[in-house]
Write a protein that holds these residues in place. Structure first.
Motif, short mmCIF file in Angstrom:
data_model
loop_
_atom_site.label_atom_id
_atom_site.label_comp_id
_atom_site.label_asym_id
_atom_site.label_seq_id
_atom_site.Cartn_x
_atom_site.Cartn_y
_atom_site.Cartn_z
N LEU A 406 15.12 -40.05 -32.37
CA LEU A 406 16.36 -40.76 -32.02
C LEU A 406 17.17 -41.09 -33.28
O LEU A 406 18.41 -41.01 -33.28
N ALA A 407 16.47 -41.44 -34.34
CA ALA A 407 17.17 -41.75 -35.58
C ALA A 407 17.90 -40.53 -36.12
O ALA A 407 19.03 -40.62 -36.64
N ARG A 408 17.28 -39.36 -35.99
CA ARG A 408 17.91 -38.15 -36.46
C ARG A 408 19.16 -37.82 -35.63
O ARG A 408 20.19 -37.39 -36.12
N ILE A 409 19.00 -38.04 -34.30
CA ILE A 409 20.13 -37.78 -33.42
C ILE A 409 21.29 -38.70 -33.76
O ILE A 409 22.47 -38.28 -33.83
N GLU A 410 20.99 -39.97 -33.93
CA GLU A 410 22.05 -40.93 -34.24
C GLU A 410 22.70 -40.57 -35.58
O GLU A 410 23.94 -40.73 -35.76
N ALA A 412 23.08 -37.61 -36.87
CA ALA A 412 23.91 -36.40 -36.68
C ALA A 412 25.22 -36.74 -36.01
O ALA A 412 26.28 -36.20 -36.31
N LEU A 413 25.18 -37.63 -35.05
CA LEU A 413 26.37 -38.03 -34.32
C LEU A 413 27.31 -38.84 -35.20
O LEU A 413 28.54 -38.82 -35.01
N ALA A 414 26.81 -39.50 -36.16
CA ALA A 414 27.62 -40.33 -37.03
C ALA A 414 28.44 -39.47 -38.03
O ALA A 414 29.41 -39.93 -38.62
N ARG A 415 28.18 -38.22 -38.26
CA ARG A 415 28.89 -37.39 -39.23
C ARG A 415 30.17 -36.89 -38.64
O ARG A 415 30.33 -36.46 -37.56
#
Length: 415
Positions: A406-410, A412-415
């Motif tokens: 989930l941390a990785r997904i979040e 990626a979405l923040a970029r």
């Protein structure tokens, strides 16, 4: 007194004076000498009035005397049908008995020699004909022999087989009863002759002090100094008390009872190890059953009438048949799924492999078996706990992985 005698025909035939047919002839004088044959015609007494009459010779008295008697045994012979001798006492002095006695020879159908108490009307002493030698012997020491002429004790009875003494009660208020004391090559016994039982017996060669009754009334078996009402002592390691029932139908029976007006106890004393144990019925309330040693540190175990058991120390079982449930930890142990356990509890209202309250009320509680069953459940619970711990660790690992993803997904979405 009533004189008891028969007229003696031809009385003192060889010694009396010739008499007239109807009267006696009295001869008096100093130093009178008679010689030759003296014949008496008819019956009648002959009276000798001298202070002392001395007959130097032998005499036969009785109607059966015929002059052919050999006199080989003593100077006087009585020859008559059932001859007897009467002792008629004419004493008249106060305080002196005048009882009459009679020596009786034979009777109708009985060969005997007897002594008769004329005034008392009894025959206190009789010897039957044909009695064995030494049937009754009194030696110079006053000892009586029966069957022996050399008595070795105050009364010595000798017989070829089982000499004995009989005590017999006849008639009266208390009825009839016979007892015998008999001794032979196997035993000395007291026999109840009426019921034909042997209530008391001592075997031949029984040891010293097999049975001793002390002056105090205490009984010793193997000891001359009993220290209790019944004291059993052996020096060969065989001292033992056995109570055994061998007859009758099979049934529960009281075999040992201790009764006291108060508390009671019995003692087990090891004289070598110097240790003592007491098994006690407590005197004071709550009147427990107590097991204690001689050390004053309280009872090692007590049991109340209500069934409460108290043990001072630990409780250990060391039995070769004890099934300790370490098998629970074996790889092939089939541990029930918790769902199956839940279903069993819902259906039976108790744990699997553990007796129900109803079963315990019916069959009782085996404490050792229950302890092992409870240990089995503790071990199973440990396995369930470890399984839950593994599941928890696996879930934590999965959650951590999910958090990382989930941390990785979040990010990626923040970029």
């Amino acid at each position: 007194m009533t004189p008891f005698y028969r007229p003696l025909a031809l009385s003192l035939a060889a010694l009396c004076l010739a008499a007239l047919p109807a009267t006696a002839q009295n001869i008096s004088g100093n130093n009178l000498t008679l010689s030759g044959d003296i014949t008496q015609n008819g019956f009648g007494p002959n009276y000798f009035g001298a202070g002392n009459n001395i007959f130097d010779g032998r005499a036969c008295i009785g109607g059966a005397c015929d002059g052919t008697e050999p006199f080989e045994q003593g100077p006087l012979r009585l020859k008559w049908s059932e001859p007897d001798i009467l002792f008629e006492d004419s004493s008249s002095t106060g305080g002196i008995s005048s009882n009459d006695w009679r020596l009786v020879i034979n009777d109708t159908g009985i060969t005997k020699f007897a002594v008769q108490d004329i005034d008392g009307g009894t025959i206190p002493f009789t010897i039957e004909g044909g009695v064995r030698d030494n049937a009754l012997w009194l030696d110079t020491n006053g000892r009586i022999g029966m069957g022996t002429s050399i008595p070795q004790n105050s009364l010595h009875i000798v017989a070829a087989d089982s000499p004995g003494i009989m005590l017999q009660q006849t008639g009266g208020t208390f009825g009839n009863q016979r007892w015998e004391m008999i001794g032979n090559e196997t035993s000395f016994v007291i026999r109840d002759s009426d019921s034909n039982t042997l209530p008391f017996s001592i075997d031949d060669q029984a040891p010293d002090d097999a049975l001793v009754i002390a002056v105090s009334g205490e009984i010793g078996l193997g000891t001359t100094n009993p220290d209790a009402p019944l004291h059993v002592q052996r020096a060969d390691g065989t001292a033992e008390v056995l109570v055994e029932n061998t007859a009758g139908p099979s049934a529960a029976r009281g075999m040992f009872t201790m009764r006291s007006n108060g508390g009671s106890f019995f003692t087990m004393d090891n004289t070598q190890a110097k240790t003592t144990w007491f098994f006690t019925h407590e005197q004071a309330s709550p009147n427990r059953f107590i097991i204690a040693d001689a050390v004053a540190d309280g009872a090692e175990m007590s049991l109340t009438a209500g069934g409460v058991l108290t043990v001072q120390g630990g409780f250990a079982v060391n039995s070769t048949t004890l099934n300790v449930p370490d098998y629970v930890f074996a790889d092939d142990y089939a541990l029930r799924p918790l769902s199956e356990v839940a279903a069993f509890i819902d259906a039976n209202r108790h744990l699997p492999d553990v007796p129900s309250a109803a079963q315990i009320a019916k069959d009782g509680l085996d404490m050792t078996d229950m302890q092992m069953r409870l240990l089995q459940k503790v071990e199973e619970l440990t396995l369930y706990t470890l399984e839950l711990e593994r599941d928890k660790a696996a879930q934590a690992s999965e959650i951590a992985a999910l958090h990382a993803r989930l941390a990785r997904i979040e990010a990626a979405l923040a970029r």
